[in-house]
Design a protein around this motif. Structure first.
Motif, mmCIF file in Angstrom:
data_model
loop_
_atom_site.group_PDB
_atom_site.id
_atom_site.type_symbol
_atom_site.label_atom_id
_atom_site.label_comp_id
_atom_site.label_asym_id
_atom_site.label_seq_id
_atom_site.Cartn_x
_atom_site.Cartn_y
_atom_site.Cartn_z
ATOM 1 N N ALA A 185 4.724 43.550 15.205
ATOM 2 C CA ALA A 185 5.748 43.185 13.877
ATOM 3 C C ALA A 185 5.800 44.607 12.946
ATOM 4 O O ALA A 185 4.507 45.388 13.045
ATOM 5 N N GLU B 124 9.888 33.953 2.232
ATOM 6 C CA GLU B 124 8.860 33.722 3.114
ATOM 7 C C GLU B 124 8.769 34.865 4.129
ATOM 8 O O GLU B 124 9.708 35.644 4.826
ATOM 9 N N LYS B 125 7.507 35.585 4.243
ATOM 10 C CA LYS B 125 7.117 36.834 4.972
ATOM 11 C C LYS B 125 7.754 36.763 6.274
ATOM 12 O O LYS B 125 7.733 37.963 6.867
ATOM 13 N N ALA B 126 7.629 35.676 6.921
ATOM 14 C CA ALA B 126 7.828 35.714 8.298
ATOM 15 C C ALA B 126 9.594 36.027 8.675
ATOM 16 O O ALA B 126 9.616 36.151 9.710
ATOM 17 N N THR C 30 9.879 42.600 5.325
ATOM 18 C CA THR C 30 9.640 42.337 6.627
ATOM 19 C C THR C 30 10.711 42.760 7.375
ATOM 20 O O THR C 30 12.056 42.297 7.479
ATOM 21 N N ALA D 96 -0.260 37.848 10.071
ATOM 22 C CA ALA D 96 -0.177 38.028 11.367
ATOM 23 C C ALA D 96 -0.480 39.387 11.858
ATOM 24 O O ALA D 96 0.206 39.846 12.803
ATOM 25 N N THR E 50 6.306 45.935 8.983
ATOM 26 C CA THR E 50 6.656 45.944 7.538
ATOM 27 C C THR E 50 7.070 47.089 6.749
ATOM 28 O O THR E 50 6.289 47.870 7.038
ATOM 29 N N GLN F 256 12.560 42.151 14.102
ATOM 30 C CA GLN F 256 11.879 42.493 15.200
ATOM 31 C C GLN F 256 12.639 43.552 16.150
ATOM 32 O O GLN F 256 13.883 43.391 16.413
#
Length: 470
Positions: free
Chosen positions: A63, A126-128, A146, A22, A65, A149
């Motif tokens: 996003a 899971e990266k999200a 990650t 993403a 990271t 948000q």
């Protein structure tokens, strides 16, 4: 931002982000929150020794990271690191939000597990998912997280996000607690350049491909392979006689045309080419006309053979003497005027011999004519060739944390045979090749704060300007 041909830095960091989910690589903006010294705590495992903290912010999606760089998690590491990592057990990794010290919040927890001296996450999430920890095959010394948000929204120097990253080996050995803030408390930046000098007389040579007893671990080709595969620029010199030897080899059946390989690297941007005196005569003891011919001849060979105009010269054996003063016995020529007439802007000299008393991480000027004097950092060079990659890296972390790192450049310059482990160097520097490969890889993966330069481009950067003296 400087283009790729000038240096490998932020562009390299962005290129490595192509596999991030993403995130569009052209919209990702690395922000360096911390660069820390490495190897300073006795007993601290390389897998628990944090090197850098970087936020990768996607301006297009919002996003964020977090990249946590380690000294080494073992993959393709030099032998010294493998010994330290083997059997040292799991390392607990925790990331906390310490913005409110009275109410710290755990953002992520994970375990780095060791298997045959290589560390990976025990469970990659899971990266999200916010708080997920994960790793990438092309960046094996880093753990990614990650971020929730919006966690960076509205942060300022007066009201920053304060992070704490803790490593805790389960075997009871020392761990580390590193603090970092967003926005960062300073600009973390360092610069380096890597120079390899090859020379020999006319004749058959095994230096291009290595010793018969260790073809995969020796030879000049090893350095070209790591620079080509990472895109990190190197600065290379083949004496005029060695260029001819390489041509002979190609003309008599060698499937690898070494000169063509260097020419391709120069065209692609990962190889900067140097010039020198054609057959490496010790210039102060030769006549001025001879020195002019030698530099002119080799510079023409480099320009023709590699389609690259050399602006930096290797001084043979780095012998730089005056016709007056001590030592001057037998000195026939002052060579400071033998380079600029042939398009050369600067020469490489020893920091502790020729440039003592001047900053060895700046590029100076010769008072007589403005010729640039590039210091070879003897300690930086010796650590890489001597197999102490951690100490070499720590010179750069020190510059990055100094607040003036963007105005300094550390130059490692050595005989190519040393890094290639050829001849007597095979026993004198038995870990040089592996350490050099690891160091170049670090220049690639840590390129958010560490820029690697072609010297011809570094000479054009006024940030590196130093003193003017005779």
């Amino acid at each position: 931002m400087l283009c790729f041909s000038a240096r490998f830095s932020l562009f390299g960091a962005l290129a490595l982000l192509l596999t991030l989910p993403a995130m569009a690589a052209d919209s990702v903006r690395p922000v360096v929150l911390k660069v820390d010294a490495v190897g300073e705590t006795a007993g601290l495992s390389p897998a628990a020794d944090l090197l850098s903290v970087v936020v990768l912010h996607d301006d297009a999606t919002g996003a964020d990271t977090l990249r946590l760089g380690f000294l080494s998690l073992g993959q393709d590491a030099p032998l010294s690191f493998n010994k330290a990592l083997l059997g040292s057990g799991p390392v607990d990794l925790t990331v906390r939000d310490m913005t409110s010290p009275s109410a710290p919040a755990n953002l992520a927890r994970g375990v780095l597990a060791e298997n045959h001296a290589t560390y990976t996450l025990e469970r990659a999430a899971e990266k999200a998912v916010p708080g997920a920890l994960w790793m990438r095959d092309d960046d094996p010394d880093a753990v990614f997280m990650t971020l929730p948000q919006g966690i960076l929204d509205g942060r300022s120097a007066a009201a920053p996000l304060r992070l704490e990253i803790e490593t805790a080996p389960r075997d009871g050995s020392p761990g580390q607690v590193l603090t970092a803030s967003y926005p960062p408390d300073k600009a973390y930046a360092a610069n380096c350049a890597l120079v390899l000098h090859g020379n020999q007389g006319l004749g058959y040579s095994d230096v291009f491909h290595g010793r018969s007893d260790d073809l995969e671990g020796s030879g000049f080709d090893e350095a070209l392979q790591i620079h080509e595969s990472t895109g990190v620029p190197g600065n290379f010199h083949l004496s005029g006689t060695l260029q001819t030897a390489a041509e002979w080899s190609a003309n008599t059946g060698d499937p690898t045309d070494f000169n063509a390989w260097l020419a391709a690297g120069a065209g692609a941007g990962w190889a900067g080419m140097l010039t020198s005196a054609y057959a490496q005569n010790i210039m102060p003891f030769a006549a001025n006309d001879m020195n002019d011919w030698a530099v002119s001849t080799e510079s023409s060979m480099v320009s023709t053979r590699y389609a690259y105009t050399p602006r930096v010269a290797w001084v043979p054996e780095r012998v730089w003497l005056n016709t007056s003063g001590y030592p001057s016995s037998g000195v026939a020529d002052w060579i400071g005027d033998n380079f600029q007439p042939h398009g050369v802007w600067g020469v490489i000299l020893d920091d502790d011999v020729h440039l003592a008393g001047h900053d060895n991480h700046q590029i100076h000027f010769l008072d007589a004519n403005g010729l640039r004097l590039i210091p070879r950092d003897r300690t930086f060079t010796g650590n890489i060739v001597g197999g102490n990659g951690q100490a070499a890296l720590d010179i750069l972390t020190g510059l990055a944390s100094s607040g003036v790192g963007e105005f300094r450049i550390a130059v490692a310059a050595e005989d190519w045979e040393a890094v290639a482990e050829m001849g007597s160097w095979a026993s004198a520097t038995p870990n040089a090749k592996e350490t050099y490969d690891w160091f170049v890889s670090k220049c690639s993966t840590e390129s958010a704060w560490l820029s690697t330069w072609k010297l011809s481009d570094a000479l054009s950067n006024p940030n590196f300007n130093g003193d003017t003296f005779a």
